[in-house]
Design a protein around this motif. Structure first.
Motif, mmCIF file in Angstrom:
data_model
loop_
_atom_site.group_PDB
_atom_site.id
_atom_site.type_symbol
_atom_site.label_atom_id
_atom_site.label_comp_id
_atom_site.label_asym_id
_atom_site.label_seq_id
_atom_site.Cartn_x
_atom_site.Cartn_y
_atom_site.Cartn_z
ATOM 1 N N ALA A 73 -7.332 -7.846 -6.928
ATOM 2 C CA ALA A 73 -7.218 -7.470 -5.513
ATOM 3 C C ALA A 73 -6.214 -8.366 -4.795
ATOM 4 O O ALA A 73 -5.422 -7.891 -3.969
ATOM 5 N N ALA A 74 -6.230 -9.660 -5.117
ATOM 6 C CA ALA A 74 -5.271 -10.584 -4.493
ATOM 7 C C ALA A 74 -3.846 -10.242 -4.904
ATOM 8 O O ALA A 74 -2.923 -10.262 -4.078
ATOM 9 N N GLY A 75 -3.640 -9.917 -6.173
ATOM 10 C CA GLY A 75 -2.309 -9.531 -6.640
ATOM 11 C C GLY A 75 -1.835 -8.247 -5.975
ATOM 12 O O GLY A 75 -0.679 -8.135 -5.555
ATOM 13 N N THR A 76 -2.743 -7.285 -5.869
ATOM 14 C CA THR A 76 -2.408 -6.016 -5.213
ATOM 15 C C THR A 76 -2.058 -6.243 -3.752
ATOM 16 O O THR A 76 -1.126 -5.632 -3.224
ATOM 17 N N HIS A 77 -2.779 -7.140 -3.105
ATOM 18 C CA HIS A 77 -2.515 -7.463 -1.704
ATOM 19 C C HIS A 77 -1.095 -8.008 -1.533
ATOM 20 O O HIS A 77 -0.393 -7.650 -0.580
ATOM 21 N N ARG A 78 -0.675 -8.853 -2.452
ATOM 22 C CA ARG A 78 0.688 -9.411 -2.396
ATOM 23 C C ARG A 78 1.733 -8.302 -2.485
ATOM 24 O O ARG A 78 2.692 -8.265 -1.704
ATOM 25 N N ARG B 11 1.294 -5.026 -1.980
ATOM 26 C CA ARG B 11 1.183 -4.135 -0.830
ATOM 27 C C ARG B 11 1.887 -4.737 0.379
ATOM 28 O O ARG B 11 2.534 -4.035 1.155
ATOM 29 N N GLY B 12 1.811 -6.057 0.538
ATOM 30 C CA GLY B 12 2.501 -6.722 1.640
ATOM 31 C C GLY B 12 4.004 -6.552 1.574
ATOM 32 O O GLY B 12 4.658 -6.331 2.597
ATOM 33 N N VAL B 13 4.564 -6.625 0.374
ATOM 34 C CA VAL B 13 6.009 -6.423 0.200
ATOM 35 C C VAL B 13 6.378 -4.993 0.587
ATOM 36 O O VAL B 13 7.348 -4.753 1.317
ATOM 37 N N ILE B 14 5.588 -4.042 0.109
ATOM 38 C CA ILE B 14 5.869 -2.630 0.415
ATOM 39 C C ILE B 14 5.721 -2.381 1.915
ATOM 40 O O ILE B 14 6.569 -1.721 2.532
ATOM 41 N N GLU B 15 4.677 -2.916 2.507
ATOM 42 C CA GLU B 15 4.457 -2.739 3.945
ATOM 43 C C GLU B 15 5.621 -3.297 4.758
ATOM 44 O O GLU B 15 6.103 -2.660 5.704
ATOM 45 N N GLN B 16 6.097 -4.477 4.376
ATOM 46 C CA GLN B 16 7.224 -5.082 5.080
ATOM 47 C C GLN B 16 8.467 -4.207 4.957
ATOM 48 O O GLN B 16 9.184 -3.990 5.932
ATOM 49 N N ARG B 17 8.725 -3.708 3.761
ATOM 50 C CA ARG B 17 9.899 -2.861 3.553
ATOM 51 C C ARG B 17 9.793 -1.573 4.363
ATOM 52 O O ARG B 17 10.782 -1.104 4.933
ATOM 53 N N LEU B 18 8.594 -0.993 4.415
ATOM 54 C CA LEU B 18 8.397 0.230 5.199
ATOM 55 C C LEU B 18 8.618 -0.041 6.683
ATOM 56 O O LEU B 18 9.249 0.765 7.380
ATOM 57 N N ALA B 19 8.106 -1.151 7.168
ATOM 58 C CA ALA B 19 8.291 -1.507 8.579
ATOM 59 C C ALA B 19 9.774 -1.686 8.895
ATOM 60 O O ALA B 19 10.255 -1.224 9.938
ATOM 61 N N GLU B 20 10.511 -2.307 7.978
ATOM 62 C CA GLU B 20 11.955 -2.501 8.172
ATOM 63 C C GLU B 20 12.699 -1.172 8.214
ATOM 64 O O GLU B 20 13.734 -1.061 8.870
ATOM 65 N N ALA C 6 6.420 4.917 10.413
ATOM 66 C CA ALA C 6 5.227 4.781 11.243
ATOM 67 C C ALA C 6 4.037 4.408 10.363
ATOM 68 O O ALA C 6 3.940 4.847 9.217
ATOM 69 N N ALA C 7 3.133 3.593 10.888
ATOM 70 C CA ALA C 7 1.915 3.156 10.200
ATOM 71 C C ALA C 7 2.221 2.580 8.817
ATOM 72 O O ALA C 7 1.735 3.079 7.803
ATOM 73 N N PRO C 8 3.034 1.531 8.745
ATOM 74 C CA PRO C 8 3.449 1.008 7.439
ATOM 75 C C PRO C 8 2.294 0.540 6.550
ATOM 76 O O PRO C 8 2.364 0.682 5.336
ATOM 77 N N ARG C 9 1.227 0.000 7.129
ATOM 78 C CA ARG C 9 0.103 -0.459 6.306
ATOM 79 C C ARG C 9 -0.560 0.709 5.582
ATOM 80 O O ARG C 9 -0.803 0.646 4.383
ATOM 81 N N GLU C 10 -0.825 1.781 6.313
ATOM 82 C CA GLU C 10 -1.472 2.944 5.719
ATOM 83 C C GLU C 10 -0.555 3.618 4.697
ATOM 84 O O GLU C 10 -1.006 4.038 3.627
ATOM 85 N N VAL C 11 0.716 3.689 5.010
ATOM 86 C CA VAL C 11 1.667 4.301 4.079
ATOM 87 C C VAL C 11 1.821 3.423 2.842
ATOM 88 O O VAL C 11 1.934 3.935 1.723
ATOM 89 N N ALA C 12 1.782 2.104 3.013
ATOM 90 C CA ALA C 12 1.871 1.199 1.860
ATOM 91 C C ALA C 12 0.687 1.398 0.929
ATOM 92 O O ALA C 12 0.845 1.436 -0.299
ATOM 93 N N GLU C 13 -0.508 1.541 1.489
ATOM 94 C CA GLU C 13 -1.699 1.776 0.665
ATOM 95 C C GLU C 13 -1.582 3.096 -0.094
ATOM 96 O O GLU C 13 -1.872 3.166 -1.296
ATOM 97 N N ALA C 14 -1.144 4.144 0.602
ATOM 98 C CA ALA C 14 -0.976 5.445 -0.048
ATOM 99 C C ALA C 14 0.132 5.401 -1.093
ATOM 100 O O ALA C 14 0.023 6.014 -2.163
ATOM 101 N N THR C 15 1.190 4.663 -0.791
ATOM 102 C CA THR C 15 2.296 4.536 -1.737
ATOM 103 C C THR C 15 1.834 3.855 -3.022
ATOM 104 O O THR C 15 2.152 4.309 -4.126
ATOM 105 N N LEU C 16 1.070 2.780 -2.885
ATOM 106 C CA LEU C 16 0.554 2.099 -4.074
ATOM 107 C C LEU C 16 -0.347 3.008 -4.893
ATOM 108 O O LEU C 16 -0.287 3.011 -6.124
#
Length: 180
Positions: A115-120, A122-131, A135-145
């Motif tokens: 879970a900790a590795g996945t969180h790391r 997901r954070g990279v993906i979320e940051q890239r989506l926000a950049e 919209a809603a980068p956290r939710e899209v990052a979770e769905a993307t993963l």
């Protein structure tokens, strides 16, 4: 090539997991895979849990590096490239990840490491989506993963010749994150 002893051990643990499965992951097997004297792995990583955590941490580190923006800078292209790489050149890394995921069903402490590795990642993906202004980068990052995990499993287990090509993978990812 990795020169840090712990990195060498973690890489050897990943290879051992991929080739011999969870039951084959022993300190002695990792020593042999890494070309180290017997006892080296247990000197650095005393318990099997330490060895599993090192493998998970290394997998997350490699996944983060794989998502470093390429020249075109789109997340979907980078994800498609990473998926293609895992399915071809770095297949052992993918197999090791699945071994760890299955073992985590019986080992709750391993589930926490994963879970900790996945969180790391997901954070990279979320940051890239926000950049990219998604919209809603956290939710899209979770769905993307989740989509990436599903694509990886489907492609890994597909009948030879029926796998998707990189352009199809990229198109599926682009539809999900709304970049096309």
């Amino acid at each position: 090539m990795a020169t840090d002893r712990r990195t060498v051990i973690a890489d050897a643990a990943i290879t051992t997991l991929a080739r011999a499965g969870g039951r084959g992951l022993t300190h002695r097997a990792v020593d042999k895979e890494a070309g180290l004297p017997i006892g080296s792995t247990s000197y650095y990583l005393r318990t099997r849990a330490d060895l599993l955590r090192a493998a998970v941490d290394r997998l997350a580190e490699l996944d983060e590096a794989a998502l470093t923006p390429a020249t075109d800078g789109t997340l979907t292209a980078d994800l498609a490239r990473a998926i293609d790489h895992l399915l071809t050149t770095d297949r052992e890394r993918l197999l090791a990840r699945y071994e760890l995921a299955l073992e985590s069903v019986r080992r709750p402490e391993l589930r926490g490491f994963l879970a900790a590795g996945t969180h790391r990642v997901r954070g990279v993906i979320e940051q890239r989506l926000a950049e990219q202004g998604v919209a809603a980068p956290r939710e899209v990052a979770e769905a993307t993963l989740a989509l990436v995990d599903g694509l990886l499993f489907a492609e890994l287990t597909a009948i030879q010749g029926q796998q998707r090509g990189r352009p199809d993978l990229e198109a599926a990812l682009a539809r999900l994150v709304g970049t096309r």
